[in-house]
Design a protein around this motif. Structure first.
Motif, PDB file in Angstrom:
ATOM      1  N   LEU A 191       6.215  24.098  55.145  1.00  0.00           N
ATOM      2  CA  LEU A 191       7.523  24.087  54.480  1.00  0.00           C
ATOM      3  C   LEU A 191       7.606  25.147  53.395  1.00  0.00           C
ATOM      4  N   LYS A 192       6.492  25.360  52.693  1.00  0.00           N
ATOM      5  CA  LYS A 192       6.514  26.291  51.567  1.00  0.00           C
ATOM      6  C   LYS A 192       5.103  26.762  51.256  1.00  0.00           C
ATOM      7  N   ARG A 193       5.019  28.004  50.807  1.00  0.00           N
ATOM      8  CA  ARG A 193       3.757  28.576  50.331  1.00  0.00           C
ATOM      9  C   ARG A 193       3.990  29.012  48.892  1.00  0.00           C
ATOM     10  N   TYR A 194       3.183  28.496  48.012  1.00  0.00           N
ATOM     11  CA  TYR A 194       3.250  28.866  46.599  1.00  0.00           C
ATOM     12  C   TYR A 194       2.053  29.751  46.280  1.00  0.00           C
ATOM     13  N   VAL A 195       2.295  30.895  45.686  1.00  0.00           N
ATOM     14  CA  VAL A 195       1.216  31.734  45.168  1.00  0.00           C
ATOM     15  C   VAL A 195       1.343  31.656  43.657  1.00  0.00           C
ATOM     16  N   GLY A 196       0.290  31.171  43.007  1.00  0.00           N
ATOM     17  CA  GLY A 196       0.379  30.879  41.582  1.00  0.00           C
ATOM     18  C   GLY A 196       0.757  29.419  41.406  1.00  0.00           C
ATOM     19  N   GLU A 197       0.905  29.017  40.172  1.00  0.00           N
ATOM     20  CA  GLU A 197       1.237  27.614  39.889  1.00  0.00           C
ATOM     21  C   GLU A 197       2.669  27.331  40.317  1.00  0.00           C
ATOM     22  N   PRO A 198       2.873  26.258  41.082  1.00  0.00           N
ATOM     23  CA  PRO A 198       4.236  25.920  41.501  1.00  0.00           C
ATOM     24  C   PRO A 198       5.078  25.450  40.313  1.00  0.00           C
ATOM     25  N   GLU A 199       6.380  25.541  40.484  1.00  0.00           N
ATOM     26  CA  GLU A 199       7.289  24.908  39.531  1.00  0.00           C
ATOM     27  C   GLU A 199       7.311  23.440  39.970  1.00  0.00           C
ATOM     28  N   PHE A 200       6.672  22.586  39.203  1.00  0.00           N
ATOM     29  CA  PHE A 200       6.420  21.221  39.653  1.00  0.00           C
ATOM     30  C   PHE A 200       7.672  20.383  39.925  1.00  0.00           C
ATOM     31  N   PRO A 201       8.750  20.480  39.127  1.00  0.00           N
ATOM     32  CA  PRO A 201       9.953  19.706  39.498  1.00  0.00           C
ATOM     33  C   PRO A 201      10.494  20.094  40.887  1.00  0.00           C
ATOM     34  N   ALA A 202      10.482  21.376  41.204  1.00  0.00           N
ATOM     35  CA  ALA A 202      10.944  21.829  42.528  1.00  0.00           C
ATOM     36  C   ALA A 202       9.973  21.372  43.624  1.00  0.00           C
ATOM     37  N   LEU A 203       8.681  21.425  43.337  1.00  0.00           N
ATOM     38  CA  LEU A 203       7.680  20.953  44.291  1.00  0.00           C
ATOM     39  C   LEU A 203       7.885  19.458  44.568  1.00  0.00           C
ATOM     40  N   HIS A 204       8.133  18.691  43.533  1.00  0.00           N
ATOM     41  CA  HIS A 204       8.335  17.256  43.697  1.00  0.00           C
ATOM     42  C   HIS A 204       9.570  16.968  44.553  1.00  0.00           C
ATOM     43  N   LYS A 205      10.644  17.739  44.353  1.00  0.00           N
ATOM     44  CA  LYS A 205      11.850  17.558  45.180  1.00  0.00           C
ATOM     45  C   LYS A 205      11.537  17.846  46.645  1.00  0.00           C
ATOM     46  N   LEU A 206      10.777  18.909  46.880  1.00  0.00           N
ATOM     47  CA  LEU A 206      10.398  19.267  48.248  1.00  0.00           C
ATOM     48  C   LEU A 206       9.556  18.153  48.875  1.00  0.00           C
ATOM     49  N   LEU A 207       8.589  17.634  48.128  1.00  0.00           N
ATOM     50  CA  LEU A 207       7.739  16.549  48.629  1.00  0.00           C
ATOM     51  C   LEU A 207       8.558  15.289  48.923  1.00  0.00           C
ATOM     52  N   GLU A 208       9.469  14.950  48.021  1.00  0.00           N
ATOM     53  CA  GLU A 208      10.293  13.763  48.220  1.00  0.00           C
ATOM     54  C   GLU A 208      11.117  13.883  49.509  1.00  0.00           C
ATOM     55  N   LYS A 209      11.684  15.051  49.725  1.00  0.00           N
ATOM     56  CA  LYS A 209      12.465  15.283  50.947  1.00  0.00           C
ATOM     57  C   LYS A 209      11.570  15.180  52.193  1.00  0.00           C
ATOM     58  N   ALA A 210      10.409  15.790  52.131  1.00  0.00           N
ATOM     59  CA  ALA A 210       9.482  15.772  53.271  1.00  0.00           C
ATOM     60  C   ALA A 210       8.960  14.361  53.541  1.00  0.00           C
ATOM     61  N   LEU A 211       8.698  13.611  52.497  1.00  0.00           N
ATOM     62  CA  LEU A 211       8.159  12.265  52.656  1.00  0.00           C
ATOM     63  C   LEU A 211       9.193  11.277  53.185  1.00  0.00           C
ATOM     64  N   GLN A 212      10.471  11.582  52.988  1.00  0.00           N
ATOM     65  CA  GLN A 212      11.543  10.719  53.510  1.00  0.00           C
ATOM     66  C   GLN A 212      11.690  10.887  55.018  1.00  0.00           C
ATOM     67  N   GLY A 213      11.379  12.110  55.510  1.00  0.00           N
ATOM     68  CA  GLY A 213      11.611  12.431  56.928  1.00  0.00           C
ATOM     69  C   GLY A 213      10.626  11.835  57.866  1.00  0.00           C
TER      70      GLY A 213
END
Length: 173
Positions: free
Chosen positions: A151-173
């Motif tokens: 879904l996404k590749r982060y180079v460097g530290e992720p922006e955690f609020p955006a990462l959490h939104k992505l995870l929440e969406k993925a975990l719902q599916g």
């Protein structure tokens, strides 16, 4: 009459250019939005456990390439632990992959002293980093959906609020 004939074709070059530019834009958009599959890599954990693609299938997975000598990796690790702890009950799996040049005893010491709650693997030959697109920069984190698509590749530290939104969406599916 000659002048009007050439003027009537004057629109042709800009129109053709617009079509070519639009086609290139559509192709680039499709390429950027095409999800590629995570490579079928078997990781070896610091506890000697094999982490196979089959064991990760059907789960949302974060694969984090890191090193004990990487200041950003060390700084982001507590946030990675918080993220894992927040979402593990919803099906998140996490594999922290220590890079090839990281001495295994440093990795084991780091994982034990910080009580990392997720799987920690060694990439002693560099095969996992190579399979994931020749990862050379740390930290590099991949978020993979339940179907094995990146879904996404982060180079460097992720922006955690955006990462959490992505995870929440993925975990719902």
């Amino acid at each position: 009459m000659q002048a009007s004939s050439s003027n009537s074709k004057a629109w042709l070059k800009p129109a053709l250019a617009a079509v070519v530019i639009a086609a290139a834009g559509v192709a680039a958009y499709a390429a950027l939005n095409q999800q590629s599959s995570a490579p079928a890599v078997t990781f070896m954990s610091i506890k000697g456990e094999k982490i196979t693609p089959e064991s990760l299938h059907g789960k949302v997975v974060m694969v984090n390439f890191w090193a004990t000598s990487c200041a950003t990796c060390v700084a982001e690790m507590p946030k990675m632990v918080e993220t894992y702890n927040k979402y593990k009950s919803q099906g998140l799996e996490f594999v922290a992959v220590a890079m090839r040049d990281d001495p295994p005893n440093y990795v084991v010491n780091f994982a034990e002293t910080r009580q990392l709650p997720f799987k920690v693997a060694l990439d002693t030959a560099g095969d996992a980093a190579k399979a994931y697109g020749n990862v050379a920069m740390t930290p590099t984190t991949f978020v993979i959906d339940r179907n094995g698509k990146i879904l996404k590749r982060y180079v460097g530290e992720p922006e955690f609020p955006a990462l959490h939104k992505l995870l929440e969406k993925a975990l719902q599916g």
